[in-house]
Design a protein around this motif. Structure first.
Motif, PDB file in Angstrom:
ATOM      1  N   ARG A 249       0.846  -1.191   0.000  1.00  0.00           N
ATOM      2  CA  ARG A 249       0.000   0.000   0.000  1.00  0.00           C
ATOM      3  C   ARG A 249       0.886   1.247   0.000  1.00  0.00           C
ATOM      4  O   ARG A 249       1.712   1.434   0.894  1.00  0.00           O
ATOM      5  CB  ARG A 249      -0.933   0.011   1.219  1.00  0.00           C
ATOM      6  CG  ARG A 249      -1.990  -1.058   1.153  1.00  0.00           C
ATOM      7  CD  ARG A 249      -3.084  -0.853   2.179  1.00  0.00           C
ATOM      8  NE  ARG A 249      -2.649  -1.158   3.528  1.00  0.00           N
ATOM      9  CZ  ARG A 249      -3.483  -1.229   4.577  1.00  0.00           C
ATOM     10  NH1 ARG A 249      -4.768  -1.007   4.402  1.00  0.00           N
ATOM     11  NH2 ARG A 249      -3.020  -1.508   5.768  1.00  0.00           N
ATOM     12  N   ARG A 344     -11.389  -6.114   1.804  1.00  0.00           N
ATOM     13  CA  ARG A 344     -11.984  -6.780   0.637  1.00  0.00           C
ATOM     14  C   ARG A 344     -13.384  -7.293   0.954  1.00  0.00           C
ATOM     15  O   ARG A 344     -14.293  -7.205   0.117  1.00  0.00           O
ATOM     16  CB  ARG A 344     -11.084  -7.937   0.178  1.00  0.00           C
ATOM     17  CG  ARG A 344      -9.770  -7.482  -0.457  1.00  0.00           C
ATOM     18  CD  ARG A 344      -9.022  -8.642  -1.099  1.00  0.00           C
ATOM     19  NE  ARG A 344      -7.752  -8.197  -1.660  1.00  0.00           N
ATOM     20  CZ  ARG A 344      -6.593  -8.232  -1.018  1.00  0.00           C
ATOM     21  NH1 ARG A 344      -6.555  -8.708   0.239  1.00  0.00           N
ATOM     22  NH2 ARG A 344      -5.484  -7.809  -1.586  1.00  0.00           N
ATOM     23  N   LEU A 382     -11.220  -0.113  -1.245  1.00  0.00           N
ATOM     24  CA  LEU A 382     -10.163  -0.732  -2.051  1.00  0.00           C
ATOM     25  C   LEU A 382      -9.116   0.268  -2.537  1.00  0.00           C
ATOM     26  O   LEU A 382      -8.207  -0.113  -3.276  1.00  0.00           O
ATOM     27  CB  LEU A 382     -10.781  -1.436  -3.260  1.00  0.00           C
ATOM     28  CG  LEU A 382     -11.800  -2.539  -2.940  1.00  0.00           C
ATOM     29  CD1 LEU A 382     -12.375  -3.117  -4.220  1.00  0.00           C
ATOM     30  CD2 LEU A 382     -11.148  -3.644  -2.095  1.00  0.00           C
ATOM     31  N   ASP A 383      -9.241   1.512  -2.125  1.00  0.00           N
ATOM     32  CA  ASP A 383      -8.354   2.554  -2.645  1.00  0.00           C
ATOM     33  C   ASP A 383      -6.885   2.255  -2.376  1.00  0.00           C
ATOM     34  O   ASP A 383      -6.019   2.511  -3.214  1.00  0.00           O
ATOM     35  CB  ASP A 383      -8.743   3.899  -2.031  1.00  0.00           C
ATOM     36  CG  ASP A 383      -7.885   5.031  -2.558  1.00  0.00           C
ATOM     37  OD1 ASP A 383      -7.738   5.134  -3.788  1.00  0.00           O
ATOM     38  OD2 ASP A 383      -7.355   5.806  -1.748  1.00  0.00           O
ATOM     39  N   GLU A 386      -3.642  -3.184  -3.524  1.00  0.00           N
ATOM     40  CA  GLU A 386      -3.207  -3.656  -4.837  1.00  0.00           C
ATOM     41  C   GLU A 386      -2.813  -5.124  -4.709  1.00  0.00           C
ATOM     42  O   GLU A 386      -2.128  -5.497  -3.754  1.00  0.00           O
ATOM     43  CB  GLU A 386      -2.009  -2.835  -5.332  1.00  0.00           C
ATOM     44  CG  GLU A 386      -2.324  -1.380  -5.650  1.00  0.00           C
ATOM     45  CD  GLU A 386      -3.269  -1.197  -6.817  1.00  0.00           C
ATOM     46  OE1 GLU A 386      -3.445  -2.167  -7.585  1.00  0.00           O
ATOM     47  OE2 GLU A 386      -3.844  -0.103  -6.943  1.00  0.00           O
ATOM     48  N   LYS A 388      -6.368  -4.906  -7.190  1.00  0.00           N
ATOM     49  CA  LYS A 388      -7.792  -4.753  -6.912  1.00  0.00           C
ATOM     50  C   LYS A 388      -8.522  -6.056  -7.262  1.00  0.00           C
ATOM     51  O   LYS A 388      -8.160  -6.764  -8.203  1.00  0.00           O
ATOM     52  CB  LYS A 388      -8.381  -3.619  -7.757  1.00  0.00           C
ATOM     53  CG  LYS A 388      -7.728  -2.252  -7.528  1.00  0.00           C
ATOM     54  CD  LYS A 388      -8.168  -1.647  -6.219  1.00  0.00           C
ATOM     55  CE  LYS A 388      -7.817  -0.169  -6.108  1.00  0.00           C
ATOM     56  NZ  LYS A 388      -6.412   0.131  -5.938  1.00  0.00           N
ATOM     57  N   TYR A 392     -14.097  -4.714  -8.726  1.00  0.00           N
ATOM     58  CA  TYR A 392     -13.802  -3.288  -8.547  1.00  0.00           C
ATOM     59  C   TYR A 392     -14.181  -2.489  -9.794  1.00  0.00           C
ATOM     60  O   TYR A 392     -14.878  -1.466  -9.705  1.00  0.00           O
ATOM     61  CB  TYR A 392     -12.315  -3.115  -8.231  1.00  0.00           C
ATOM     62  CG  TYR A 392     -11.874  -1.671  -8.105  1.00  0.00           C
ATOM     63  CD1 TYR A 392     -12.174  -0.930  -6.974  1.00  0.00           C
ATOM     64  CD2 TYR A 392     -11.153  -1.056  -9.126  1.00  0.00           C
ATOM     65  CE1 TYR A 392     -11.778   0.396  -6.860  1.00  0.00           C
ATOM     66  CE2 TYR A 392     -10.745   0.269  -9.021  1.00  0.00           C
ATOM     67  CZ  TYR A 392     -11.061   0.990  -7.892  1.00  0.00           C
ATOM     68  OH  TYR A 392     -10.664   2.301  -7.785  1.00  0.00           O
TER      69      TYR A 392
END
Length: 464
Positions: A249, A344, A382-383, A386, A388, A392
């Motif tokens: 992240r 998630r 979910l911003d 990674e 996603k 999404y």
């Protein structure tokens, strides 16, 4: 001086002096009088003086109109006691004007001077009162062709005072009274000007807040992961950079802060005991590197505190939590406190709820807006993750579709509102406006605000 006294509304009791340039009223902060009322337009009306000194009000084509004594006006002259309604605020016109000296009745002569001159001819009956006697050329002791007696008595070479006929004494005293009144009026005007100049301003001026700069860095490093959080507040902007290597992240966000938020934080930091903390608090923890480094600059005063591998002092912890909470609130970073698996799961639940509300958009007016909100939550959860998940991209497409459908429905109902208003069918207009407000329940949405404002006008027509 003309004043506006607010006798109804959130600012009830406020007294505003109308300056020569006039004042503008409305919700926008660009106005001279800011009215925090959704029933008022951004630029609602203006109070101003015309060249003859009369006070007028003009309406800026406002949605809910400007009312003078209950009647809608485009432009109207105001008298003392008139009441002007702007949204839910009610202004009463109050006059503080002093009567000019020229308009005051002439002073009466004193009793003693009247008794002295009972037998004397009146000025209007005596030619000498209007035309001075002719004088020979070269006579240096003669009076000039036009002479004004200011009440002090004229001296010449033949008599110390003009008392032979009493005429000079009588009009001298009247002139003196007029001169005295003129002097009193001038001094009174100066006094009034000084008093007005010392009055509290119509709009309170907030004390100057010094510029604020905050630099904060948190590092938590061990064998499995390195987490770094960096925050900077400067020039009323906030910037946050987050790096979480283990969870892949990397977040960088910035935003312009509301000035009131910065002022509140400045006051909070200034009232704290942060400046009394020591510059360094250091401990030892093998295999761990936990750092909190905080610098606060208020005006020209700066203080930096570093806490490394040690329990934070209570005052440092309080200040740090205030700053981190500001970052979470302003930039929406609360999701970083959750595990990727939890994020998630929450995103999937929001996606399924959004799909359900979109399919049931005909069942309830508010379902479209709720579907859009759920799809926004998917993107928010979910911003920082990674890669996603598969749903999404679908969630973003469904969000765009729901927003287009909502805009189409808004435009359709707004068209019906305009048509009903043209035909004078206020019941029909009110019904469609209420539908719009249910379609878009978010009161901060500009479309909801338009509908709510128009509904106030429509309901006024219904009451009439």
């Amino acid at each position: 001086m003309m004043h506006l006294l607010i006798i109804k509304g959130d600012q009830r009791g406020r007294d505003i002096e109308v300056p020569p340039a006039g004042v503008r009223v409305g919700r926008s902060h660009a106005n001279d009088i800011v009215v925090a009322d959704k029933a008022a337009s951004q630029f609602h009306c203006r109070f101003f003086f015309k060249s003859d000194g009369t006070l007028w009000v003009t309406d800026f084509a406002s949605t809910n109109e400007t009312l003078v004594n209950g009647e809608a006006v485009t432009e109207a002259r105001l008298q003392t006691g008139d009441e002007v309604e702007v949204g839910n605020e009610l202004f009463r016109v109050i006059s503080g004007t002093l009567t000019p000296l020229a308009e005051q009745p002439p002073p009466l002569p004193s009793a003693d001077s009247t008794l002295e001159n009972d037998d004397a001819p009146q000025p209007e009956d005596t030619p000498a009162a209007t035309e001075p006697p002719a004088t020979a050329a070269g006579d240096k002791t003669a009076a000039p062709a036009r002479d004004f007696d200011l009440g002090f008595g004229r001296r010449d070479d033949t008599a110390p005072f003009q008392t032979k006929t009493g005429q000079g004494v009588r009009w001298g005293r009247i002139g003196g009274m007029l001169l005295g009144l003129a002097v009193i009026a001038v001094l009174g005007g100066i006094a009034v000007f000084m008093v007005v100049g010392e009055r509290e301003p119509a709009v309170p001026v907030a004390p100057e807040i010094p510029p604020l700069t905050v630099i904060y860095e948190k590092v938590e490093a061990h064998a499995e992961n390195i987490f770094r959080y960096a925050l900077r507040i400067e020039n009323e902007e906030i910037h946050v950079q987050i790096d979480d290597l283990n969870n892949h992240r990397h977040v960088s966000r910035e935003k312009e802060l509301d000035r009131r938020v910065v002022e509140q934080l400045t006051e909070t930091l200034r009232d704290s005991a942060f400046e009394r903390l020591q510059p360094e608090y250091t401990g030892v923890s093998p295999g761990v590197y936990n750092l909190h480094d905080l610098t606060v600059i208020i005006g020209r005063r700066a203080h930096r505190v570093r806490v490394l591998n040690r329990v934070e002092p209570d005052e440092f912890r309080r200040v740090r939590e205030w700053i981190e909470e500001l970052g979470r609130t302003e930039l929406g970073l609360a999701a970083l406190a959750m595990s990727p698996e939890r994020l998630r799961d929450l995103a999937r639940d929001a996606y399924l709820e959004g799909r359900k509300r979109l399919e049931e958009r005909e069942v309830r007016y508010g379902n479209l807006a709720e579907a859009i909100r759920q799809f926004h939550l998917v993107a928010w959860y979910l911003d920082t993750l990674e890669p996603k998940p598969d749903f999404y991209a679908t969630a973003l497409q469904e969000k765009d579709r729901a927003e287009r459908l909502l805009e189409e429905r808004f435009q359709d109902h707004w068209f019906r509102v305009e048509r009903a208003g043209t035909l004078g069918d206020w019941e029909e207009a009110a019904r469609h406006l209420r539908v719009i407000m249910e379609l878009i329940p978010d009161r901060t949405d500009e479309r909801h605000e338009r509908a709510e404002t128009r509904l106030l006008t429509v309901e006024r027509h219904l009451r009439r």
